[in-house]
Design a protein around this motif. Structure first.
Motif, PDB file in Angstrom:
ATOM      1  N   ASN A 368      37.143  66.748  54.600  1.00  0.00           N
ATOM      2  CA  ASN A 368      36.309  67.168  55.425  1.00  0.00           C
ATOM      3  C   ASN A 368      37.031  68.762  56.265  1.00  0.00           C
ATOM      4  O   ASN A 368      36.615  69.620  56.278  1.00  0.00           O
ATOM      5  CB  ASN A 368      35.514  66.223  56.474  1.00  0.00           C
ATOM      6  CG  ASN A 368      34.781  65.653  56.158  1.00  0.00           C
ATOM      7  OD1 ASN A 368      34.131  66.052  54.991  1.00  0.00           O
ATOM      8  ND2 ASN A 368      33.986  64.665  56.720  1.00  0.00           N
ATOM      9  N   THR A 427      27.875  65.617  50.972  1.00  0.00           N
ATOM     10  CA  THR A 427      26.785  64.725  50.750  1.00  0.00           C
ATOM     11  C   THR A 427      25.988  64.231  52.129  1.00  0.00           C
ATOM     12  O   THR A 427      25.038  63.502  52.041  1.00  0.00           O
ATOM     13  CB  THR A 427      27.192  63.466  49.818  1.00  0.00           C
ATOM     14  OG1 THR A 427      28.091  63.075  50.434  1.00  0.00           O
ATOM     15  CG2 THR A 427      27.351  64.178  48.333  1.00  0.00           C
ATOM     16  N   GLY A 428      27.044  64.451  53.162  1.00  0.00           N
ATOM     17  CA  GLY A 428      26.518  63.813  54.486  1.00  0.00           C
ATOM     18  C   GLY A 428      26.785  62.339  54.526  1.00  0.00           C
ATOM     19  O   GLY A 428      26.356  61.707  55.478  1.00  0.00           O
ATOM     20  N   LEU A 431      31.422  60.532  56.283  1.00  0.00           N
ATOM     21  CA  LEU A 431      31.899  60.039  57.592  1.00  0.00           C
ATOM     22  C   LEU A 431      31.358  58.587  57.750  1.00  0.00           C
ATOM     23  O   LEU A 431      31.907  57.651  58.373  1.00  0.00           O
ATOM     24  CB  LEU A 431      31.726  60.781  58.822  1.00  0.00           C
ATOM     25  CG  LEU A 431      32.366  62.046  59.117  1.00  0.00           C
ATOM     26  CD1 LEU A 431      31.784  62.851  60.225  1.00  0.00           C
ATOM     27  CD2 LEU A 431      33.757  61.956  59.052  1.00  0.00           C
TER      28      LEU A 431
HETATM   29  P1  ADP Z   1      29.618  66.002  54.531  1.00  0.00           P
HETATM   30  O1  ADP Z   1      29.617  65.410  53.177  1.00  0.00           O
HETATM   31  O2  ADP Z   1      28.387  66.936  54.885  1.00  0.00           O
HETATM   32  O3  ADP Z   1      30.903  66.452  54.879  1.00  0.00           O
HETATM   33  P2  ADP Z   1      30.128  63.889  56.326  1.00  0.00           P
HETATM   34  O4  ADP Z   1      29.637  62.431  56.557  1.00  0.00           O
HETATM   35  O5  ADP Z   1      31.409  63.894  55.868  1.00  0.00           O
HETATM   36  O6  ADP Z   1      29.192  64.545  55.403  1.00  0.00           O
HETATM   37  O7  ADP Z   1      30.173  64.650  57.703  1.00  0.00           O
HETATM   38  C1  ADP Z   1      29.052  64.976  58.337  1.00  0.00           C
HETATM   39  C2  ADP Z   1      29.042  66.096  59.025  1.00  0.00           C
HETATM   40  O8  ADP Z   1      29.783  66.120  60.061  1.00  0.00           O
HETATM   41  C3  ADP Z   1      29.117  67.459  58.272  1.00  0.00           C
HETATM   42  O9  ADP Z   1      27.943  67.895  57.568  1.00  0.00           O
HETATM   43  C4  ADP Z   1      29.778  68.317  59.231  1.00  0.00           C
HETATM   44  O10 ADP Z   1      28.710  69.014  59.931  1.00  0.00           O
HETATM   45  C5  ADP Z   1      30.303  67.584  60.343  1.00  0.00           C
HETATM   46  N1  ADP Z   1      31.893  67.467  59.911  1.00  0.00           N
HETATM   47  C6  ADP Z   1      32.627  66.687  59.411  1.00  0.00           C
HETATM   48  N2  ADP Z   1      33.994  66.860  59.583  1.00  0.00           N
HETATM   49  C7  ADP Z   1      34.072  67.983  60.230  1.00  0.00           C
HETATM   50  C8  ADP Z   1      35.167  68.947  60.661  1.00  0.00           C
HETATM   51  N3  ADP Z   1      36.641  68.786  60.438  1.00  0.00           N
HETATM   52  N4  ADP Z   1      34.914  69.931  61.426  1.00  0.00           N
HETATM   53  C9  ADP Z   1      33.396  70.168  61.528  1.00  0.00           C
HETATM   54  N5  ADP Z   1      32.704  69.630  61.129  1.00  0.00           N
HETATM   55  C10 ADP Z   1      32.678  68.534  60.579  1.00  0.00           C
END
Ligand code: ADP
Length: 463
Positions: A368, A427-428, A431
């Motif tokens: 990420n 994919t959202g 996390l």
């Molecule tokens: P994705 O597959 O979209 O990365 P995640 O669940 O990993 O889904 O992350 C959810 C959302 O959190 C991301 O779409 C992004 O908007 C935000 N995000 C995650 N990590 C970061 C980061 N290091 N910096 C900025 N935004 C982040």
């Protein structure tokens, strides 16, 4: 199964069983009490009768004394010393000679023979019915005699019979009133339960929002209804999540499938005009979308197995510092491509856990950070060991996340900027997988972010 309006059978009904038990216990108690009462009254009545017999002996001695001489009775036939009070009395000499007989004894002989020794005996005789005789050795003015007195037992027997009838009637009445009262009481107490059943019958998957009415929250039915309501609320949240998850998942799956179809249709429409390079480009982008689809399906599969509790943890001692360095080495190529500085700083740290799941969580965070941080940014990964825990910080100089998004950041399919996140290949779900994997290790994930400055994702796992 149809439950609406279903009532328990008369025999199985809790109400009936309550009343039957209550009445049975009361009946046994009353019966024991009645028997006890009967025994006491019976003993008292019989003792009184015997006392009356003894009193009569004493009284008769006193009355006969003035008529007695050293040779026996004077003028026995002309005087009734008892003024015909109806007492039954015989006086015998120790040798068995009848010395005196009252008129009542004359009128109703009993045929018990001559009194031989002191005794009390019950018997029946014509004219007397049930009676009790006392033979007592005594003396009149110093001359030894044997006296026989008799009293009717009829009064005692009648009184005892009456007592039995009255106690039986009272017992029946008490039981009747108690059963009736118990039935009413049980009905009143169980009515809220019936209302609960009626309400439960109207609950369906679509209408899980139902809340049971609770009249008194403190009584048993109230506690039951409150427990139902809590269960309902929890079920509702789970159902809602499941519903949202499948809607979101379908939506996510549509995007690559639509992309594949569109790319395919465009080259097909180009027909003979399309050259090999164009075909290659189309196939390349189809393969890319198919890869994204595969990764999404893998993630979905992992999450649904996690929800069903079917992911088994393979626990072992995991050296987190080694693991983190490994992940960083793997990701270095990506960071280099974007001209980012990726640094790692570790201290020796070991936890008991599943190496695969821990690697997945750390990779997601580093991935990420690389994806969201613009070219030329810095990413620092640190492993430290504050009191009793291992801490992993992934810090970046990316765009940061506005505070209003933080509470839902770890929800499935949640993205701060859906368009951009898709463009950078997310994919959202990353996390939410991190959160699930770390929770399995009794750990915690948190985020600290300032828009325009960067974000720090932190994992804390107990040692
Ligand atoms: P994705 O597959 O979209 O990365 P995640 O669940 O990993 O889904 O992350 C959810 C959302 O959190 C991301 O779409 C992004 O908007 C935000 N995000 C995650 N990590 C970061 C980061 N290091 N910096 C900025 N935004 C982040």
């Amino acid at each position: 199964m149809e439950t609406r309006g279903r009532r328990p059978s008369w025999r199985a009904s809790l109400r009936t069983r309550l009343v039957v038990w209550f009445a049975a216990v009361l009946a046994v108690t009353l019966l024991v009490f009645a028997v006890f009462l009967h025994v006491i009254v019976r003993r008292t009545l019989w003792r009184e009768l015997d006392l009356r017999l003894h009193a009569q002996v004493d009284n008769s001695r006193a009355r006969l004394a003035p008529l007695w001489t050293i040779d026996g009775l004077t003028e026995p036939t002309f005087i009734d010393p008892f003024d015909d009070d109806g007492r039954w009395l015989e006086v015998w000499s120790p040798e068995g000679i009848l010395l005196f007989r009252s008129p009542a004894a004359e009128a109703r002989p009993v045929g018990l023979g001559m009194p031989s020794r002191p005794m009390v005996v019950s018997f029946t005789a014509p004219g007397l019915g049930h009676a009790r005789a006392l033979d007592a050795t005594t003396d009149i003015i110093g001359l030894p005699v044997v006296m026989r007195v008799i009293e009717s037992e009829e009064r005692v027997r009648t009184e005892l019979r009456d007592l039995v009838w009255w106690t039986a009637a009272g017992l029946g009445l008490c039981l009747g009133v108690a059963a009736w009262g118990g039935y009413r009481l049980a009905r009143r107490a169980l009515r809220p339960m019936e209302r609960l059943v009626e309400q439960a019958a109207s609950v369906t998957a679509e209408r899980l929002v139902h809340q049971f009415e609770v009249a008194h929250t403190d009584d048993e039915v109230g506690v039951l209804a409150t427990a139902f309501n809590d269960t309902m609320r929890r079920l509702n949240v789970s159902f809602e999540q499941a519903r949202r998850f499948s809607a979101d998942a379908s939506h996510e799956l549509r995007t690559p499938v639509t992309a594949i179809r569109t790319v395919g249709q465009v080259v097909l429409q180009a027909g003979a005009d399309a050259d090999v390079a164009r075909y290659r480009e189309a196939v390349g982008s189809i393969v890319e979308e198919a890869e994204r689809l595969t990764s999404l399906l893998d993630t979905l599969l992992l999450l649904s197995r996690a929800d069903a509790g079917r992911v088994e943890m393979r626990r072992a001692a995991v050296a987190l510092d080694v693991l983190v360095r490994d992940v960083v080495t793997e990701c270095e190529v990506l960071a280099e491509e974007k001209g980012q500085a990726l640094t790692v700083d570790t201290v020796p740290a070991s936890v008991d856990g599943d190496a695969g799941l821990l690697r997945l969580a750390i990779t997601n965070l580093v991935d990420n950070a690389i994806r969201f941080t613009p070219s030329g940014g810095r990413i620092a990964v640190r492993v430290s060991t504050p009191a009793g825990a291992v801490r992993i910080d992934v810090q970046d100089t990316g765009p940061g996340i506005p505070a209003e998004h933080l509470p839902r950041l770890f929800d499935r399919f949640y993205r701060v900027d859906a368009g951009r996140a898709r463009r950078v290949g997310g994919t959202g779900l990353g996390l939410s997988i991190v959160q699930w994997a770390i929770a399995l290790h009794d750990g915690r994930v948190s985020v600290d972010s300032t828009p325009g400055v960067g974000s720090t994702f932190r994992i804390d796992v107990p040692m």
